[in-house]
Design a protein around this motif. Structure first.
Motif, PDB file in Angstrom:
ATOM      1  N   GLY A 121       0.817  -1.213   0.000  1.00  0.00           N
ATOM      2  CA  GLY A 121       0.000   0.000   0.000  1.00  0.00           C
ATOM      3  C   GLY A 121       0.850   1.261   0.000  1.00  0.00           C
ATOM      4  O   GLY A 121       0.543   2.233  -0.692  1.00  0.00           O
ATOM      5  N   ALA A 122       1.932   1.246   0.741  1.00  0.00           N
ATOM      6  CA  ALA A 122       2.828   2.402   0.770  1.00  0.00           C
ATOM      7  C   ALA A 122       3.469   2.614  -0.596  1.00  0.00           C
ATOM      8  O   ALA A 122       3.602   3.752  -1.061  1.00  0.00           O
ATOM      9  CB  ALA A 122       3.902   2.201   1.830  1.00  0.00           C
ATOM     10  N   PHE A 123       3.864   1.521  -1.263  1.00  0.00           N
ATOM     11  CA  PHE A 123       4.445   1.649  -2.605  1.00  0.00           C
ATOM     12  C   PHE A 123       3.420   2.163  -3.596  1.00  0.00           C
ATOM     13  O   PHE A 123       3.749   2.944  -4.502  1.00  0.00           O
ATOM     14  CB  PHE A 123       5.018   0.313  -3.076  1.00  0.00           C
ATOM     15  CG  PHE A 123       6.274  -0.096  -2.350  1.00  0.00           C
ATOM     16  CD1 PHE A 123       7.297   0.808  -2.153  1.00  0.00           C
ATOM     17  CD2 PHE A 123       6.412  -1.376  -1.871  1.00  0.00           C
ATOM     18  CE1 PHE A 123       8.448   0.441  -1.483  1.00  0.00           C
ATOM     19  CE2 PHE A 123       7.564  -1.755  -1.205  1.00  0.00           C
ATOM     20  CZ  PHE A 123       8.592  -0.848  -1.016  1.00  0.00           C
ATOM     21  N   ALA A 124       2.173   1.765  -3.468  1.00  0.00           N
ATOM     22  CA  ALA A 124       1.128   2.238  -4.366  1.00  0.00           C
ATOM     23  C   ALA A 124       0.913   3.740  -4.189  1.00  0.00           C
ATOM     24  O   ALA A 124       0.803   4.480  -5.176  1.00  0.00           O
ATOM     25  CB  ALA A 124      -0.175   1.481  -4.105  1.00  0.00           C
ATOM     26  N   VAL A 125       0.867   4.204  -2.960  1.00  0.00           N
ATOM     27  CA  VAL A 125       0.685   5.641  -2.706  1.00  0.00           C
ATOM     28  C   VAL A 125       1.880   6.434  -3.225  1.00  0.00           C
ATOM     29  O   VAL A 125       1.721   7.484  -3.859  1.00  0.00           O
ATOM     30  CB  VAL A 125       0.461   5.904  -1.198  1.00  0.00           C
ATOM     31  CG1 VAL A 125       0.502   7.385  -0.885  1.00  0.00           C
ATOM     32  CG2 VAL A 125      -0.858   5.304  -0.759  1.00  0.00           C
ATOM     33  N   ALA A 126       3.083   5.930  -2.989  1.00  0.00           N
ATOM     34  CA  ALA A 126       4.287   6.622  -3.466  1.00  0.00           C
ATOM     35  C   ALA A 126       4.323   6.659  -4.993  1.00  0.00           C
ATOM     36  O   ALA A 126       4.686   7.682  -5.592  1.00  0.00           O
ATOM     37  CB  ALA A 126       5.537   5.936  -2.924  1.00  0.00           C
ATOM     38  N   GLY A 127       3.951   5.572  -5.639  1.00  0.00           N
ATOM     39  CA  GLY A 127       3.924   5.542  -7.101  1.00  0.00           C
ATOM     40  C   GLY A 127       2.894   6.493  -7.670  1.00  0.00           C
ATOM     41  O   GLY A 127       3.147   7.187  -8.663  1.00  0.00           O
ATOM     42  N   PHE A 128       1.729   6.545  -7.049  1.00  0.00           N
ATOM     43  CA  PHE A 128       0.674   7.454  -7.502  1.00  0.00           C
ATOM     44  C   PHE A 128       1.109   8.916  -7.336  1.00  0.00           C
ATOM     45  O   PHE A 128       0.913   9.738  -8.241  1.00  0.00           O
ATOM     46  CB  PHE A 128      -0.609   7.172  -6.721  1.00  0.00           C
ATOM     47  CG  PHE A 128      -1.793   7.928  -7.212  1.00  0.00           C
ATOM     48  CD1 PHE A 128      -2.333   7.678  -8.454  1.00  0.00           C
ATOM     49  CD2 PHE A 128      -2.376   8.906  -6.413  1.00  0.00           C
ATOM     50  CE1 PHE A 128      -3.437   8.386  -8.908  1.00  0.00           C
ATOM     51  CE2 PHE A 128      -3.473   9.620  -6.856  1.00  0.00           C
ATOM     52  CZ  PHE A 128      -3.998   9.356  -8.109  1.00  0.00           C
ATOM     53  N   ALA A 129       1.725   9.232  -6.205  1.00  0.00           N
ATOM     54  CA  ALA A 129       2.200  10.603  -5.972  1.00  0.00           C
ATOM     55  C   ALA A 129       3.288  10.979  -6.975  1.00  0.00           C
ATOM     56  O   ALA A 129       3.305  12.101  -7.494  1.00  0.00           O
ATOM     57  CB  ALA A 129       2.721  10.740  -4.547  1.00  0.00           C
TER      58      ALA A 129
END
Length: 59
Positions: free
Chosen positions: A28-36
């Motif tokens: 989930g943290a990687f998904a948020v970082a990728g989206f940002a």
């Protein structure tokens, strides 16, 4: 009053739950970082194409 074996069983079950959550956590943290990151790159390209390129060469 709970028996020590019941407490051990509950503790083991809690440990298994925590281990499962930790195993899934970083995705989930990687998904948020990728989206940002994608948003920042999109803003950069929008600025480049709509503000910088139309000005042309500055003399």
């Amino acid at each position: 009053m709970a028996m020590p074996s019941e407490q051990d069983d509950a503790s083991d079950a809690e440990d298994r739950r925590v281990d499962e959550i930790v195993r899934r956590g970083p995705s989930g943290a990687f998904a948020v970082a990728g989206f940002a990151t994608a948003i920042v790159v999109a803003i950069y390209f929008a600025f480049y194409f709509f503000a910088y390129l139309p000005r042309g060469a500055v003399q």
